[in-house]
Design a protein around this motif. Structure first.
Motif, short mmCIF file in Angstrom:
data_model
loop_
_atom_site.label_atom_id
_atom_site.label_comp_id
_atom_site.label_asym_id
_atom_site.label_seq_id
_atom_site.Cartn_x
_atom_site.Cartn_y
_atom_site.Cartn_z
N TYR A 99 52.52 36.92 39.91
CA TYR A 99 53.54 37.95 40.30
C TYR A 99 53.89 38.68 39.21
O TYR A 99 54.21 39.79 39.41
CB TYR A 99 54.76 36.98 40.64
N GLN A 102 51.96 41.50 39.50
CA GLN A 102 52.22 42.49 40.58
C GLN A 102 51.65 42.25 41.72
O GLN A 102 51.24 43.27 42.13
CB GLN A 102 52.56 43.73 40.13
N SER A 104 50.37 40.87 45.47
CA SER A 104 51.05 40.66 46.74
C SER A 104 51.80 39.46 47.10
O SER A 104 51.00 38.54 46.58
CB SER A 104 50.20 41.38 47.88
N ARG A 220 61.62 33.10 44.24
CA ARG A 220 62.30 34.51 44.61
C ARG A 220 63.78 34.40 44.27
O ARG A 220 64.48 35.15 43.84
CB ARG A 220 61.88 34.85 45.81
N GLN A 229 63.45 41.46 41.22
CA GLN A 229 63.13 41.41 42.40
C GLN A 229 61.52 40.99 42.58
O GLN A 229 60.64 41.83 41.76
CB GLN A 229 63.30 42.58 43.06
N GLN A 231 57.97 40.83 45.33
CA GLN A 231 57.47 41.03 46.97
C GLN A 231 58.01 39.94 47.64
O GLN A 231 57.76 38.76 47.39
CB GLN A 231 56.13 41.55 46.90
#
Length: 341
Positions: A99, A102, A104, A220, A229, A231
């Motif tokens: 994460y 970055q 998905s 999350r 935040q 995804q």
């Protein structure tokens, strides 16, 4: 020069302190998972501290922190604890790093599932190499004993029911039906150990996927509290699997019709585990259909939780699977909702 040298030191000290804090949280969750009735809830929350750490700090420090936590869990609980702690900690760290880079949400989810599976086998290998005992066999034996105990108790209840019948009915239709039930339970006691060992791969895949999903959701939520935040996965009401899985399901059903399939051990194991995974996908598809109905009707989302609980009850589970199969094959959402909108 003084300022340049102090900045990395402060950064390293902060990483070490945060690593110690996350390890402490992990160990608290680990002890709850290992020693209390809240084991299932705590076990699924185990990866979260290391996901946060992997997201905030570099990989080298993350690996070091995971090793420290795994060693501490081993010191307190020996090899059984290692089988729980190491896969969860590594999965959490890997997902956090992914994460940070970055990736998905779908990619991270698959990566987390594969990592959990891989390190389950790594942990089993470590235990096998050091103790010369196979924890998988111990697990199967334990599940077999528990199942055998439950079936024996059920046989006792059937015996009690037969004795409660009037003498003329014990040899009648009702008595013979109860006797057949007792015989089928005895047959299950013989077959269950083989069945448990056969379905173990499917159970490990399903539990690893579930662990990755829960870790994503909890991680999350924590990051949102921290003002960050990541995804999100696609909304459940938009989730649809390709129609091709229906063809795989039909192939598996056809293979199940082979006489004496269980005598072909490898084929039986493969077919059984593919069936478990496919049924899990159909169950998720069906829950997506329920979520789609809730979304379209603007009904309380609490109904989705009620649906999940309801479909855990065996008669309703088959209804759930049927809805999933029909939605994959015939796109029930378009047929029932788009025509009315």
């Amino acid at each position: 020069m003084k300022n340049w040298s102090e900045a990395p030191v402060r950064s390293n000290v902060r990483a070490i302190l945060e690593g110690a804090f996350m390890s402490a949280i992990f160990l608290v969750l680990f002890f709850v998972a290992f020693y209390t009735p809240l084991s299932v809830v705590a076990a699924f929350a185990l990866p979260v501290p290391f996901s946060i750490y992997g997201y905030r700090h570099d990989t080298r420090m993350g690996v070091l922190t995971v090793l420290v936590a795994a060693i501490l869990s081993f010191i307190f609980t020996s090899f059984p604890g290692l089988l729980i702690s190491l896969p969860a900690a590594v999965m959490g760290l890997v997902m956090g790093i992914a994460y940070r880079k970055q990736k998905s949400a779908r990619y991270v989810l698959v990566l987390g599932m594969v990592t959990q599976l891989a390190f389950i086998f790594v942990s089993i290998g470590i235990v096998l190499a050091i103790t010369q005992t196979n924890p998988v066999n111990d697990m199967i034996e334990g599940m077999g004993k528990l199942s055998n105990q439950m079936l024996t108790e059920m046989q006792g209840q059937v015996d009690h029911s037969i004795k409660q019948l009037p003498p003329e009915q014990q040899n009648g239709i009702q008595g013979k039906q109860l006797a057949r039930v007792k015989e089928s339970l005895e047959s299950m006691k013989v077959q269950l150990p083989v069945l448990i060992s056969a379905i173990l791969p499917g159970l490990l895949i399903s539990s690893s996927l579930l662990a990755a999903l829960i870790n994503h959701g909890l991680f999350r939520k924590v990051l949102q509290r921290m003002g960050t935040q990541i995804q999100a996965l696609p909304a459940l009401h938009n989730l649809r699997f390709p129609r091709s899985i229906l063809y795989y399901y039909l192939i598996v059903l056809f293979l199940f019709m082979i006489p004496e399939l269980h005598t072909y051990r490898f084929l039986y194991t493969v077919v059984l585990n593919v069936m478990i995974v496919l049924q899990l996908l159909f169950a998720v598809q069906a829950l997506g259909f329920v979520a789609y109905w809730i979304h379209k009707r603007n009904v309380s989302k609490g109904l989705l939780i009620l649906a999940v609980i309801l479909f855990l009850i065996p008669p309703f589970t088959y209804i759930l699977l049927l809805i999933g199969v029909l939605d994959v094959g015939f796109n029930l959402r378009n047929r029932f909702f788009n025509n009315r909108s």
